[in-house]
Scaffold this active site. Structure first.
Site, PDB file in Angstrom:
ATOM      1  N   ALA A 174       0.856  -1.181   0.000  1.00  0.00           N
ATOM      2  CA  ALA A 174       0.000   0.000   0.000  1.00  0.00           C
ATOM      3  C   ALA A 174       0.894   1.233   0.000  1.00  0.00           C
ATOM      4  CB  ALA A 174      -0.876  -0.019   1.260  1.00  0.00           C
TER       5      ALA A 174
ATOM      6  N   GLY B 150       0.755  -5.111   0.616  1.00  0.00           N
ATOM      7  CA  GLY B 150      -0.380  -5.124  -0.312  1.00  0.00           C
ATOM      8  C   GLY B 150      -0.001  -5.678  -1.673  1.00  0.00           C
TER       9      GLY B 150
ATOM     10  N   GLU C 172      -0.355  -9.258  -1.244  1.00  0.00           N
ATOM     11  CA  GLU C 172      -1.802  -9.481  -1.069  1.00  0.00           C
ATOM     12  C   GLU C 172      -2.530  -9.407  -2.416  1.00  0.00           C
ATOM     13  OE1 GLU C 172      -1.949  -6.513   2.094  1.00  0.00           O
ATOM     14  OE2 GLU C 172      -2.882  -8.000   3.390  1.00  0.00           O
TER      15      GLU C 172
ATOM     16  N   GLU D  84       4.466  -5.476   7.005  1.00  0.00           N
ATOM     17  CA  GLU D  84       3.692  -4.414   7.671  1.00  0.00           C
ATOM     18  C   GLU D  84       4.084  -4.226   9.124  1.00  0.00           C
ATOM     19  OE1 GLU D  84       2.502  -6.596   5.549  1.00  0.00           O
ATOM     20  OE2 GLU D  84       0.985  -5.714   4.243  1.00  0.00           O
TER      21      GLU D  84
END
Ligand code: 3HC
Length: 726
Positions: free
Chosen positions: A72, A111, A114, A134
């Site tokens: 992200a 992300g 992911e 993270e």
């Protein structure tokens, strides 16, 4: 290739191209393709286009450049979320009516991984890495990672990956089941692969449906208990690890995948709102900003460092040599003493053997890396080095002699650096014919492990020299922070005030283990007395003896311990006692008589001191000194001080460093507390820095160093070696 017409303000884009009946979506958001708003919008539209295009049978998602997707967009956390949410994009990806393969061309982190886990298939290039890091940011994988990864690897491996934040190389990812295959021609092979799948089956796997491994873990607490032990050991005080474990518990126990996702979202939100998240992201950006020097233009040329020389084969010299060799840069060590050199080289070899023993290196890798380190007794052998780093003990005359010799023997244009922890770099530069190429490179012990590199900028150090050192720092995996050439530079100057206050607390009535425990509970890796025992109490004591100087008040107890032959860990007795071969501190009740005697001789009536007072006095001393360092322009910005303290002095990352901690407390509170302690102790240490007062009055925070006109006057070099002071 055509580009989506994303709005100008959006960051990043996704290129859409149809090749051979396959839609190829290429994420383009340099340098590492985070999932910024433009990328989310591009993926959303790309999937919709692929769905709508009847000529398209399957989809390939990949990244442009060296990354697939690095996660992200971290800069968006804490702000207002705009545009398409990640969950919506991922849902469309996961439930796309056409099969999707992630072509993992490089880094797939957070992300990014992911995203790949929402695809039906994953193919990676041999040099790719995957991971869910993270936790380093005080977060958990909040876009399905905690639910999907355990389904592929089993919960135990997934927990290891998430709690360590490790980057897993493609080969290992394959063996763990995270990816399906490895390919050299990732795009072409992925296109062919997805075409073949589209033609031959309509049953494309979804990670959400792979329940065997999580069901297998049901009913046994072992996996979660082991993860808790791992988190307690490696991530003391951190909030996110416990949340990650709770998410995996949900993955194991929830029958409904979406129920697990819901729990993950809830725990993620708690992390997002937690102050540790802000503190750790502050450090993520702080470390990267530290390497950018405000008045050194970005385009400053950087010299090519192909070979390094080290002067001195002691602990520091050996550790520094390992840093270069580990980065693939040949390095030559010289020493004036053959026995020292032999010993030094054998210590280096043992360090590498230790790594082989622990499975961190293969024997072949050890031979290759150790083979990059050569040694001799002659300065002439440094002639072809691009940088020579002096790493002998702290003595200005000796260092000046060495630099004169280096200047003669090392080729013109090469950088000459000193690993001094506090000596005047300008004095050292003055004996050479190339002061613009002289710089301080203060490594921390053990140099091959500690991440901090304090770069000391002399009066004449050129921009090119500085830019080169910052780039070398990155190559040898250090976090480099620039300090002006001022007493104690950044770190040791702050440390001085902090340890002096710990010693004052001892004089006033606290005991070493009480002070250490209070500060370790606050989050420090090691309390100040354990640290002083480790460094050696005799350094300052010997220097004062040699110079015929009186012990300053704060050093009276430490000096008295040295008078009684207690030097710290080196002779197994200092503030604590140590058993042979152990670094574990045991209380030393025999010292208490000395504490009481010196307290009373100096007019102190020993009193009970609370843990709160201990922490406040030590940490406020750090903050106040830090504010002075900033106001003098010795450091460029408050975050630099935080980066120094976290990477070099064991300050807890989850508090974001001393200056971030001050901002979090509120500078008005900091000033008020400083004033209270100034009154209570009568010490100037707590006289609030003018910068703090000004910022507190304006409701501002510590940030960039203020513009300064009289910097030179302020930087009148006063201290020859910080080691003399403690
Ligand atoms: N978001 C925003 N910017 C990022 C970023 C990210 N995820 N990752 C890197 N950047 C920026 C850096 O700030 C830097 O910017 P700058 O040039 O302006 O200073 C630039 O990209 C290059 O980064 P590095 O200097 O760190 O480059 P390296 O090659 O040394 O390292 C990296 C690359 C390993 C990808 C490293 O940048 C990194 O570890 N990035 C963070 C990865 C991460 O933590 N991802 C998870 C994010 S959180 C998440 O995904 C939540 C999700 O679960 C919902």
């Amino acid at each position: 290739m055509s580009k989506f017409k994303t709005e100008i303000k959006l960051k990043g884009t996704v290129h859409y191209e149809v090749r051979d009946g396959v839609a190829v979506l290429t994420v383009d958001n340099p340098p590492v393709n985070p999932l910024s708003d433009g990328v989310r919008a591009g993926l959303f539209e790309g999937i919709a286009n692929a769905e709508a295009d009847t000529n398209v049978v399957g989809v390939v998602v990949t990244g442009k450049g060296r990354a697939f997707i690095a996660g992200a967009d971290i800069s968006e956390f804490g702000g207002e979320g705009d545009g398409h949410g990640l969950h919506t994009v991922f849902k469309n990806l996961e439930f796309c009516s056409k099969p999707v393969v992630a072509a993992i061309n490089g880094l797939a982190l957070g992300g990014g991984l992911e995203t790949a886990l929402c695809c039906n298939y994953r193919i990676a290039s041999p040099s790719a890495f995957v991971g869910l890091p993270e936790v380093h940011l005080g977060l958990l994988p909040g876009a399905g990672g905690t639910q999907r990864l355990p389904r592929l690897t089993g919960p135990a491996e997934a927990l290891k990956i998430m709690l360590s934040g490790a980057h897993v190389p493609a080969k290992k990812a394959l063996s763990l089941g995270i990816i399906d295959s490895i390919s050299e021609n990732i795009i072409e092979d992925s296109i062919a692969f997805i075409k073949e799948k589209a033609a031959n089956t309509s049953d494309h796997p979804l990670v959400r449906n792979m329940n065997d491994k999580v069901i297998e873990a049901r009913g046994s607490e072992n996996v979660l208990v082991e993860a808790q032990a791992m988190a307690a050991k490696t991530r003391k005080g951190q909030f996110a690890p416990g949340q990650i474990i709770k998410c995996v518990e949900a993955a194991i126990n929830c029958d409904d995948f979406d129920e697990g996702l819901k729990k993950e979202a809830e725990y993620f939100m708690e992390c997002l709102l937690h102050p540790q998240r802000e503190a750790m992201i502050h450090i993520f950006f702080g470390e990267r900003a530290a390497s950018k020097i405000a008045d050194v233009p970005k385009e400053t040329p950087v010299m090519d460092i192909k070979k390094a020389g080290i002067i001195g084969s002691g602990t520091m010299g050996g550790g520094i040599a390992m840093c270069f060799a580990n980065a693939g840069i040949p390095v030559h060590i010289i020493d004036q003493d053959a026995d020292n050199l032999k010993r030094g080289m054998s210590v280096i070899e043992k360090n590498y053997d230790f790594m082989v023993g622990r499975g961190k290196l293969t024997s072949e890798q050890k031979d290759a890396v150790f083979g990059l380190i050569s040694s001799s007794l002659d300065y002439k052998d440094l002639h072809d080095c691009d940088i020579a780093i002096e790493a002998v003990y702290e003595n200005l005359d000796l260092k000046m002699d060495i630099f004169k010799t280096l200047d003669k023997h090392v080729k013109p244009g090469a950088i000459l650096a000193s690993n001094t922890s506090g000596l005047d770099i300008d004095a050292i530069a003055s004996v050479t014919s190339r002061p613009e190429l002289v710089v301080g490179t203060h490594f921390f012990s053990p140099a091959n492990i500690m991440r901090l590199l304090e770069v000391v900028r002399g009066e004449q150090t050129s921009n090119e020299t500085l830019a080169t050192i910052m780039s070398v720092g990155k190559k040898i995996k250090k976090t480099a922070v620039v300090s002006l050439n001022a007493p104690g530079f950044i770190g040791n100057r702050m440390l001085f005030g902090y340890t002096a206050q710990a010693n004052m607390l001892l004089l006033e009535g606290a005991l070493p283990h009480q002070v250490d425990q209070a500060l370790e509970s606050f989050g420090l890796n090691m309390g100040p007395f354990r640290m002083m025992d480790l460094v050696g109490l005799d350094l300052g004591w010997r220097a004062r003896k040699l110079g015929g100087k009186e012990s300053p008040l704060h050093a009276k107890i430490g000096d008295s311990l040295c008078d009684n032959d207690r030097f710290g860990q080196k002779n197994a007795k200092g503030y604590y006692n140590y058993n042979e071969g152990s670094r574990a501190p045991n209380p030393a009740p025999e010292n208490e008589e000395t504490y009481e005697k010196i307290s009373s001789e100096n007019g102190f009536t020993r009193r009970d001191i609370s843990d709160v007072e201990i922490v406040e006095r030590c940490i406020l001393a750090l903050i106040n000194e830090g504010a002075d360092i900033l106001s003098e322009g010795v450091a460029q910005k408050a975050a630099d001080l935080d980066v120094v303290y976290i990477n070099g002095y064991g300050f807890p990352i989850w508090r974001g460093g001393p200056m971030h901690h001050a901002n979090a407390m509120g500078l008005d509170v900091v000033v008020k507390k400083l004033e209270e302690y100034a009154e209570k102790t009568g010490s100037d240490v707590y006289k609030p820095s003018q910068l703090l007062i000004k910022l507190a009055n304006n409701g501002e925070k510590l940030g960039d160093a203020p513009a300064i006109e009289d910097r030179k006057e302020k930087l009148n070099f006063a201290m020859s070696s910080v080691a003399n002071n403690f």
